[in-house]
Motif scaffolding. Structure first.
Motif, PDB file in Angstrom:
ATOM      1  N   ASN A  99     -10.953 -12.546  10.924  1.00  0.00           N
ATOM      2  CA  ASN A  99      -8.992 -13.072  11.729  1.00  0.00           C
ATOM      3  C   ASN A  99      -9.414 -14.381  12.285  1.00  0.00           C
ATOM      4  OD1 ASN A  99      -8.044 -13.340  14.255  1.00  0.00           O
ATOM      5  ND2 ASN A  99      -8.676 -11.408  14.968  1.00  0.00           N
ATOM      6  N   PRO A 100      -9.213 -15.067  11.855  1.00  0.00           N
ATOM      7  CA  PRO A 100      -9.113 -16.484  12.399  1.00  0.00           C
ATOM      8  C   PRO A 100      -9.315 -17.151  13.900  1.00  0.00           C
ATOM      9  CG  PRO A 100      -6.829 -15.998  11.396  1.00  0.00           C
ATOM     10  CD  PRO A 100      -7.604 -14.982  11.033  1.00  0.00           C
ATOM     11  N   VAL A 101      -8.753 -16.663  14.516  1.00  0.00           N
ATOM     12  CA  VAL A 101      -9.491 -17.044  15.970  1.00  0.00           C
ATOM     13  C   VAL A 101     -10.193 -16.193  16.568  1.00  0.00           C
ATOM     14  CG1 VAL A 101      -6.764 -17.111  16.187  1.00  0.00           C
ATOM     15  CG2 VAL A 101      -7.238 -15.356  16.433  1.00  0.00           C
ATOM     16  N   LEU A 102     -10.550 -15.348  15.912  1.00  0.00           N
ATOM     17  CA  LEU A 102     -11.823 -15.338  16.545  1.00  0.00           C
ATOM     18  C   LEU A 102     -13.189 -15.684  16.006  1.00  0.00           C
ATOM     19  CD1 LEU A 102     -11.058 -11.165  16.981  1.00  0.00           C
ATOM     20  CD2 LEU A 102     -10.784 -13.108  18.281  1.00  0.00           C
ATOM     21  N   THR A 103     -14.626 -15.765  17.024  1.00  0.00           N
ATOM     22  CA  THR A 103     -15.611 -16.392  16.551  1.00  0.00           C
ATOM     23  C   THR A 103     -16.545 -15.258  15.088  1.00  0.00           C
ATOM     24  OG1 THR A 103     -16.576 -15.462  18.333  1.00  0.00           O
ATOM     25  CG2 THR A 103     -16.042 -17.707  18.328  1.00  0.00           C
ATOM     26  N   ILE A 104     -17.209 -15.838  14.239  1.00  0.00           N
ATOM     27  CA  ILE A 104     -18.034 -14.559  13.566  1.00  0.00           C
ATOM     28  C   ILE A 104     -18.981 -13.975  14.986  1.00  0.00           C
ATOM     29  CG2 ILE A 104     -19.999 -14.899  12.521  1.00  0.00           C
ATOM     30  CD1 ILE A 104     -17.346 -16.173  11.165  1.00  0.00           C
ATOM     31  N   ARG A 105     -19.339 -14.785  15.761  1.00  0.00           N
ATOM     32  CA  ARG A 105     -19.925 -13.452  16.713  1.00  0.00           C
ATOM     33  C   ARG A 105     -19.235 -11.886  17.381  1.00  0.00           C
ATOM     34  NH1 ARG A 105     -23.595 -15.108  22.614  1.00  0.00           N
ATOM     35  NH2 ARG A 105     -23.545 -12.930  23.104  1.00  0.00           N
ATOM     36  N   ARG A 106     -17.896 -12.482  17.287  1.00  0.00           N
ATOM     37  CA  ARG A 106     -17.154 -11.856  18.041  1.00  0.00           C
ATOM     38  C   ARG A 106     -16.432 -10.707  16.809  1.00  0.00           C
ATOM     39  NH1 ARG A 106     -13.524 -12.450  21.937  1.00  0.00           N
ATOM     40  NH2 ARG A 106     -12.017 -10.637  21.390  1.00  0.00           N
ATOM     41  N   GLN A 107     -16.684 -11.061  16.038  1.00  0.00           N
ATOM     42  CA  GLN A 107     -16.387  -9.988  14.283  1.00  0.00           C
ATOM     43  C   GLN A 107     -17.267  -9.252  14.143  1.00  0.00           C
ATOM     44  OE1 GLN A 107     -12.978 -12.150  11.785  1.00  0.00           O
ATOM     45  NE2 GLN A 107     -13.524 -13.603  13.073  1.00  0.00           N
ATOM     46  N   LEU A 108     -18.472  -9.590  13.936  1.00  0.00           N
ATOM     47  CA  LEU A 108     -19.559  -9.453  13.505  1.00  0.00           C
ATOM     48  C   LEU A 108     -20.379  -8.292  14.688  1.00  0.00           C
ATOM     49  CD1 LEU A 108     -22.459 -11.625  11.531  1.00  0.00           C
ATOM     50  CD2 LEU A 108     -21.540 -10.131  11.185  1.00  0.00           C
ATOM     51  N   CYS A 109     -20.299  -8.560  15.894  1.00  0.00           N
ATOM     52  CA  CYS A 109     -20.221  -7.670  17.068  1.00  0.00           C
ATOM     53  C   CYS A 109     -20.057  -6.990  16.618  1.00  0.00           C
ATOM     54  CB  CYS A 109     -21.052  -8.470  18.105  1.00  0.00           C
ATOM     55  SG  CYS A 109     -22.272  -9.419  18.774  1.00  0.00           S
ATOM     56  N   GLU A 110     -18.357  -6.668  16.563  1.00  0.00           N
ATOM     57  CA  GLU A 110     -17.328  -5.586  16.800  1.00  0.00           C
ATOM     58  C   GLU A 110     -17.646  -4.410  15.753  1.00  0.00           C
ATOM     59  OE1 GLU A 110     -13.931  -6.782  15.613  1.00  0.00           O
ATOM     60  OE2 GLU A 110     -12.741  -5.005  16.170  1.00  0.00           O
ATOM     61  N   SER A 111     -18.006  -4.994  14.910  1.00  0.00           N
ATOM     62  CA  SER A 111     -18.729  -4.095  13.337  1.00  0.00           C
ATOM     63  C   SER A 111     -20.128  -3.543  13.576  1.00  0.00           C
ATOM     64  CB  SER A 111     -18.755  -4.703  12.628  1.00  0.00           C
ATOM     65  OG  SER A 111     -18.668  -6.031  12.169  1.00  0.00           O
ATOM     66  N   LEU A 112     -21.120  -4.210  14.771  1.00  0.00           N
ATOM     67  CA  LEU A 112     -22.268  -4.201  14.824  1.00  0.00           C
ATOM     68  C   LEU A 112     -22.000  -2.592  16.182  1.00  0.00           C
ATOM     69  CD1 LEU A 112     -24.781  -7.277  14.841  1.00  0.00           C
ATOM     70  CD2 LEU A 112     -25.252  -5.116  13.529  1.00  0.00           C
ATOM     71  N   ALA A 113     -20.818  -2.916  17.406  1.00  0.00           N
ATOM     72  CA  ALA A 113     -21.209  -1.485  18.144  1.00  0.00           C
ATOM     73  C   ALA A 113     -19.826  -0.584  17.202  1.00  0.00           C
ATOM     74  CB  ALA A 113     -19.672  -2.176  19.085  1.00  0.00           C
TER      75      ALA A 113
END
Lengths: 324, 330
Positions: A99-113
């Motif tokens: 997703n171009p408008v989310l930080t890498i942290r948000r996207q990585l943490c989303e899959s970890l959650a």
């Protein structure tokens, strides 16, 4: 030993057009299997169908079992516990998968959650560890960056990190390096094999590039027009392909050393799935085809314990000699 | 040796570009002081990764873009100014084909009409002669008149690239620039088009500049090869010899990164570091941040392309200086 994933007689049709005509494929734990074939041969569709990722209009039949549990027609809850968790997938175009408008942290943490139930600081630490693992330098700072701030190779590394978030047993890598430059491709392939060794993870490498598959897989399946036409250990297939199509693919590849020879182009084009020839789909382009080839579809028959070929007249001629 | 048909002398090209909407404008040196010549009837292959400036080089060699510095000479004369009538006349003798044939064709015109278009534009022959020529061109790329009546959408990728090739050949050019012409095609179709290009070149005596990131295809088609890195040629030589015995550390890495079916390479050179970025060109040798052998000199001084022997030119302080070790990538 039961295989990790067992696909049997998998068929897919879109609007009455059959694109997959019964695929049988077992993947063992920790094994690297390559799927090669040209566009439209069904290499990607096989796995999209297996994981229930095809649109609703696709008719899927057959069986896909993960350690004995049927995935085809399974409930959403079952599939959710498999996708990303047991079986992860990465694609050719990593930029469009983030997703171009989310930080890498948000996207990585989303899959970890989602896959591991990690939140807050625990998720951040794990995200850092994953970025480190896939070789993103300066991970603490890069965690708050957006996808466009990374190069193509780095974005693919981030995709691999996200795929690893669920600690999968099987990674489906669909043309993971096709969009990358040669030297970056070498880096990513190296990373994938290092990760595979470390976690004993199985991998299916889908590629049109015979060289990539040969160097990174234990076994290879060659696909043509929605069928597996040859299955063999990687080393054997490239030294001694049996199916005329596999021979053609290898003969069509320009050599990088030795004597320059005229390329053995396969005549004609891949058949339209809406108008497949009767009998063997490759027969119209095959220089060895006989009457029998047009009569019926040859089954994928085992010729040696670890090799099978779907051809009535398999050519046991080493490519080197065939080229003379 | 015959005089080169195309001669490129120290060409450079700089683009201005901004990072982000409000970012400061920075200059990007796409091509930096490039020189080469292509003899009549020969093929020069240019290999390099994205950002190496190979496509810009191709466009300048054709006069589609003017170099900021340096000059391009075609058949002994400088290339005419872009858009002038002399340039138009010259352009009939030089043509280009690109990676994406569908993007190069008009979907609303039959392909025969499109092959005919250059003949109309350059007013070559009578109407009947143009029809004959279209028929002949279709045949020369192994297609027939029934293909000619179709629209691009009704043809396969390989057939479309043949149409683009037929159109490029319509004006009987002497010089053809091919920019990644087979990269979008499947392996088996790629081989058909590569064979066709080689046959046509031999038959028509074409001079070609063949640009690709694919080492195998370049070797198959080219007699001479130039390896580009961030706008400069880092190695130049005979195609077979260059890939068998690469001298520049970058060429060595490229050759070793090219996967080979039939063997699992154990000692592949994997480059570390980021891919080259033309907007942030490293000092000295542009390759030094990724080079395993780099010394202090490499970061400070730009290596010049010098002849190693009569076959090979290399731009590397290490190979041209003390020559510590030459590696066989075979």
């Amino acid at each position: 030993m039961t295989p990790l994933v067992s696909i049997s007689d998998l068929k897919v049709a879109f609007d009455g057009t059959h694109v997959l005509h019964g695929i049988d494929l077992d993947i063992s734990k920790g094994e690297a299997v390559g799927l090669v074939g040209e566009s439209g041969s069904g290499k990607s569709v096989t796995w999209l169908a297996a994981l229930g990722l095809l649109p609703a209009k696709a008719k899927v039949a057959g069986s896909v079992q993960l350690e004995g549990r049927e995935l085809l027609g399974a409930s959403g809850a079952v599939l959710d516990s498999v996708r990303g968790r047991r079986v992860a997938m990465i694609f050719q175009d990593p930029a469009s998968a983030l997703n171009p408008v989310l930080t890498i942290r948000r996207q990585l943490c989303e899959s970890l959650a989602l896959h591991r139930g990690l939140r807050g600081e625990a998720a951040r630490i794990e995200a850092l560890r994953l970025l480190d693992l896939v070789g993103i330098p300066d991970a603490p700072r890069r965690l708050s960056a957006y996808p466009h701030e990374f190069s193509g190779g780095q974005v693919q590394r981030i995709m691999i990190a996200m795929a690893l978030a669920g600690q999968p047993d099987l990674l489906i890598a669909d043309e993971p390096t096709t969009a990358l430059d040669a030297t970056i491709q070498a880096q990513i392939l190296d990373l994938l094999s290092a990760i595979r060794r470390e976690f004993n993870m199985a991998m299916v490498l889908i590629s049109h590039d015979l060289g990539v598959v040969a160097e990174n897989c234990d076994r290879v399946c060659v696909m043509y027009a929605g069928r597996i036409v040859e299955r063999a250990p990687a080393s054997r297939l490239f030294d001694d392909p049996w199916h005329p199509y596999a021979q053609g693919l290898i003969g069509a590849l320009p050599p990088l050393d030795g004597v320059r020879r005229r390329l053995q182009a396969i005549p004609g084009t891949v058949p339209d799935p809406r108008a497949l020839p009767s009998g063997c789909a490759f027969a119209p382009r095959c220089s060895f085809a006989g009457d029998g080839c047009h009569a019926g579809v040859p089954p994928l028959a085992p010729f040696e314990p670890d090799r099978a070929v779907a051809c009535l007249r398999p050519q046991r001629v080493p490519v080197g000699l065939a080229a003379e | 040796m015959t005089a080169p048909l195309v001669e490129v002398l120290g060409i450079s090209r700089t683009y201005r570009m901004r990072s982000g909407l409000f970012g400061r404008a920075a200059s990007v040196h796409a091509v930096d002081g490039l020189s080469f010549g292509i003899a009549k009837g020969e093929t020069l292959g240019i290999v390099g990764e994205s950002g190496s400036g190979k496509s810009t080089t191709g466009r300048m060699a054709l006069g589609l873009e003017s170099p900021d510095q340096g000059s391009v000479r075609f058949d002994g004369a400088p290339i005419a100014t872009l858009g002038s009538s002399a340039w138009r006349a010259q352009r009939a003798r030089m043509q280009m084909i690109f990676q994406d044939p569908l993007g190069a064709l008009d979907r609303r015109l039959s392909v025969a009409d499109q092959i005919r278009e250059p003949l109309d534009i350059h007013k070559i022959g009578t109407a009947a002669e143009r029809d004959d020529r279209v028929h002949e061109l279709l045949q020369s790329v192994d297609l027939n008149d029934s293909h000619g009546r179709r629209y691009p959408g009704a043809l396969s990728g390989g057939q479309r690239q043949r149409i683009v090739l037929a159109r490029a050949l319509a004006t009987r050019p002497d010089f053809l620039v091919c920019d990644e012409p087979v990269s979008a095609l499947d392996v088996s179709i790629q081989a058909q088009v590569v064979n066709l290009l080689i046959d046509l070149q031999a038959r028509l005596g074409l001079t070609m500049l063949f640009i690709s990131h694919d080492l195998r295809v370049v070797r198959q088609i080219s007699r001479k090869v130039a390896v580009m890195y961030l706008g400069r040629i880092v190695e130049y030589g005979d195609a077979d010899d260059l890939f068998a015995r690469p001298q520049h550390p970058y060429t060595q890495a490229l050759v070793s990164a090219s996967p080979a079916p039939g063997r699992r390479s154990t000692n592949r050179i994997v480059l570390t570091g980021d891919p080259p970025n033309p907007a942030a060109r490293p000092s000295g040798c542009a390759f030094h941040p990724r080079c395993r052998h780099a010394t202090a000199r490499c970061a400070a001084e730009v290596p010049q392309l010098v002849a190693l022997d009569d076959q090979r030119q290399v731009a590397c302080h290490l190979t041209t200086g003390a020559r510590p070790k030459t590696q066989d990538a075979a």
